[in-house]
Scaffold this active site. Structure first.
Site, PDB file in Angstrom:
ATOM      1  N   THR A   1      18.779  15.105  -5.134  1.00  0.00           N
ATOM      2  CA  THR A   1      19.277  16.310  -6.130  1.00  0.00           C
ATOM      3  C   THR A   1      18.365  16.366  -7.345  1.00  0.00           C
ATOM      4  OG1 THR A   1      21.555  16.145  -5.387  1.00  0.00           O
ATOM      5  CG2 THR A   1      21.126  17.517  -7.276  1.00  0.00           C
TER       6      THR A   1
ATOM      7  N   ASP B   1      24.867  15.366   3.615  1.00  0.00           N
ATOM      8  CA  ASP B   1      24.713  15.790   2.517  1.00  0.00           C
ATOM      9  C   ASP B   1      23.798  17.032   2.461  1.00  0.00           C
ATOM     10  OD1 ASP B   1      24.155  15.476  -0.236  1.00  0.00           O
ATOM     11  OD2 ASP B   1      22.748  13.688  -0.312  1.00  0.00           O
TER      12      ASP B   1
ATOM     13  N   ILE C   1      22.224  18.639  -0.006  1.00  0.00           N
ATOM     14  CA  ILE C   1      20.911  18.475  -0.531  1.00  0.00           C
ATOM     15  C   ILE C   1      20.790  17.018  -0.937  1.00  0.00           C
ATOM     16  CG2 ILE C   1      19.296  19.175  -2.257  1.00  0.00           C
ATOM     17  CD1 ILE C   1      20.505  21.858  -2.477  1.00  0.00           C
ATOM     18  N   ASP C   2      19.999  16.090  -0.155  1.00  0.00           N
ATOM     19  CA  ASP C   2      19.918  14.819  -0.576  1.00  0.00           C
ATOM     20  C   ASP C   2      18.680  14.697  -1.426  1.00  0.00           C
ATOM     21  OD1 ASP C   2      20.564  12.025  -0.375  1.00  0.00           O
ATOM     22  OD2 ASP C   2      18.469  11.791   0.314  1.00  0.00           O
TER      23      ASP C   2
ATOM     24  N   GLU D   1      29.251  15.611   0.739  1.00  0.00           N
ATOM     25  CA  GLU D   1      29.094  14.878  -0.615  1.00  0.00           C
ATOM     26  C   GLU D   1      29.928  15.515  -1.555  1.00  0.00           C
ATOM     27  OE1 GLU D   1      25.251  14.763  -2.256  1.00  0.00           O
ATOM     28  OE2 GLU D   1      26.192  13.554  -4.051  1.00  0.00           O
TER      29      GLU D   1
ATOM     30  N   ASP E   1      24.516   9.635   2.517  1.00  0.00           N
ATOM     31  CA  ASP E   1      22.818   9.573   2.001  1.00  0.00           C
ATOM     32  C   ASP E   1      22.300   8.969   3.252  1.00  0.00           C
ATOM     33  OD1 ASP E   1      23.112  10.569  -0.521  1.00  0.00           O
ATOM     34  OD2 ASP E   1      24.084   8.646  -1.311  1.00  0.00           O
TER      35      ASP E   1
END
Lengths: 296, 296
Positions: free
Chosen positions: B100, B95, B97-98, B76, B234
């Site tokens: 955020t 990703d 940290i999906d 990402e 994602d």
């Protein structure tokens, strides 16, 4: 009579024990297994199960033995127009909050047990056995998650930077019988999300009013706006939220003081000053697109 | 290089260890601590990124590069619109940290999402949520594991029963695009799905994380997820896992039966015993879509 801080702590401890030992295991065991068994309540979305009734009777039995003088209001035994919440100490109980979650095995069903005195929530226990989260509080004694004090990090509270719980609920008809609640809710969601409106960071829905109240109490959500739920959905969470520095006001503008059975609420987290909370409430209200109505 | 020559199970295991041992602890420790964050470059005030996203992506990249030096990498934070392409080569799509916004607000649905495509098809997927300590992983033809234990997909499907729109719980996320025709399409479609004159679904849930939503569908907690605006990272990991459970991912717009991983609009539907029933569900769902979601 007024219950003392010590008495309330004792009641809180008893409710925690009841939730952990008796109610939690039943909810956990039966979640996601009730597909063929549910019968219709108001319409096909609002589901009630045999387990719901069974759990309510277990809670009622235990509490009437421990506190024979206290009144009892439960979701399953509630009768519209007959059940009144008075000044006496009254347990207000939702055996399984998040019934749709319970049926679908979505891990946000919980038991919600509250106590009001003089109409004010003074004790609350919410237990989610799937996530093993026990929220508990009583007036003057603070709020806890699994025995540890709930501490909301001190930080600013601004509508645009907030994450707010918004639910669809089970009432979904547009404009029938002069009831605009569904349309008003949808328009309000749009106002809050739109870049021309509140432009909030985000909305979340877990499908359980009690869990939403606890998430606001813990400061993991900034607010929760709801219309259509009942005293037993919010009573326990209300006390937990208040003890964690949060506030509950009406879901409709200018309703700063509402009773526990108002059916329409805005819950706001702590971790900030009272003027900041009030400012947030006023700004939120400016996006409410009509008057939600639940008393006829 | 074809995926038959790759030991997908060992790649899955490697990514699981990376997620649990190195990535998870950072997400857990830093969740709710990032009170300074940027709006993404040239972007909306509600589309946020923190320094930790970048730090975690670097950590993942340096690790997988060492272990799999020939594989490509799409992340990402390193993605460049118009330049980054997904090719037939083995490509990690991740990703860091999906969710955020959840991460910033400490709402416990942020996770890491680690996927691998070969021939543009997601063939390994690992999702780890350190707040719930939930690890779900799969690789092509190897089934699904939850916290390392084999997950009995068939038993879960039988327990869930039939798949019908009106008895389903659907994940819907407004996302960060709050203007223009896509926002309008989303709002109208939500209303259609909820309304008693439309899909009249049991309920909607909004977790604020695409990866967690897909994980929850795989676990049988949710029935479907409809969204537009998200990216390959994602959905890549969740896509592989969902496929292993018999679920499907299609486009969000009617008739899009086959879509690439970077399609930007998606309808994910859980597995069920009868493929016919699944197809019927998809068509009924598309009937509720009002407008067309479009992203470039």
């Amino acid at each position: 009579m007024a219950l003392t801080k010590e008495q309330l702590k004792d009641i809180e401890t008893k409710l925690v024990e009841l939730a952990a030992k008796q109610v939690g295991p039943l909810i956990k065991e039966h979640a996601g297994t009730q597909f063929e068994a549910f019968d219709d309540k108001a319409n096909q979305v609002d589901l009630v199960t045999a387990v719901d009734k069974k759990i309510e009777s277990i809670i009622k039995q235990s509490l009437s033995t421990l506190y024979p003088d206290f009144k009892f209001v439960g979701e399953e035994s509630y009768e519209e127009d007959h059940t009144v919440i008075g000044k006496e100490p009254t347990f207000i109980i939702d055996p399984i909050d998040g019934t749709t979650n319970f049926i679908h095995g979505y891990p946000y069903s919980c038991t919600s047990m509250g106590l009001v005195e003089n109409g004010v929530p003074v004790c609350g226990v919410v237990f989610n056995p799937h996530l093993d989260e026990m929220y508990h509080a009583s007036a003057g004694n603070g709020a806890f998650l699994n025995g540890k004090p709930l501490k909301v990090t001190e930080r600013e509270l601004k509508l645009q930077q907030s994450v707010i719980a918004l639910e669809a609920g089970s009432e979904r008809s547009s404009g029938s019988s002069g009831d605009d609640n569904f349309d008003i809710k949808q328009a309000t969601y749009r106002n809050l999300l739109s870049d021309q409106g509140g432009y909030i960071h985000g909305s979340r829905s877990c499908g359980s009013a009690a869990m939403n109240m606890c998430m606001v109490a813990a400061g993991k959500l900034d607010a929760y706006w709801e219309g259509g739920c009942w005293a037993w959905d919010v009573c326990a969470g209300w006390c937990i939220l208040a003890e964690a520095g949060g506030i509950v006001v009406g879901g409709n503008p200018q309703e700063w003081e509402v009773p526990v059975d108002e059916r329409c609420y805005l819950a706001v987290r702590g971790g900030c000053s009272q003027p900041a909370q009030k400012g947030f409430v006023k700004e939120f209200w400016s996006h409410v697109a009509g008057k939600l109505k639940y008393r006829w | 290089m074809a995926d038959t020559f790759l030991d997908l199970l060992s790649i899955e295991k490697y990514l699981c260890d990376l997620a649990v041992e190195k990535v998870g602890p950072i997400i857990k420790a830093k969740s709710g601590t990032q009170h300074t964050y940027d709006a993404k470059s040239g972007s909306r005030a509600v589309d946020i990124v923190t320094a930790i996203d970048k730090q975690v992506e670097n950590l993942i990249w340096s690790n997988v590069k060492q272990q799999y030096p020939d594989f490509l990498f799409v992340g990402e934070e390193s993605f460049v619109a118009g330049q980054t392409q997904i090719t037939d080569e083995p490509t990690f799509i991740i990703d860091p940290i999906d969710g955020t916004t959840n991460f910033v607000h400490d709402f416990p649905f942020s996770c890491t999402s680690l996927g691998l495509t070969v021939g543009k098809e997601p063939v390994v997927g690992v999702i780890y949520n350190p707040h719930l300590n939930l690890l779900i992983s799969a690789s092509k033809s190897n089934g699904v594991r939850v916290n390392g234990e084999e997950f009995d997909v068939r038993a879960k499907k039988l327990e869930m029963g039939s798949l019908k729109l009106s008895s389903s719980v659907v994940a819907l996320q407004p996302g960060s695009a709050r203007e223009g025709p896509n926002f309008t399409t989303k709002m109208k479609t939500y209303q259609n799905l909820l309304s008693c004159d439309g899909g009249f679904v049991h309920g909607f849930r909004n977790l604020g994380s695409s990866a967690m939503t897909l994980a929850y569908i795989c676990l049988g907690y949710l029935d479907s997820y409809w969204d537009g605006g998200c990216y390959s990272w994602d959905v890549c990991a969740g896509w592989c896992i969902l496929k292993e459970t018999g679920g499907r991912i299609l486009g969000a717009n009617p008739g899009e039966w086959e879509v690439p991983v970077h399609n930007r609009t998606y309808l994910a539907v859980r597995g069920c015993e009868d493929p016919q029933e699944q197809e019927e569900y998809i068509k009924r769902f598309w009937d509720c879509v009002d407008g067309k979601l479009q992203y470039n």
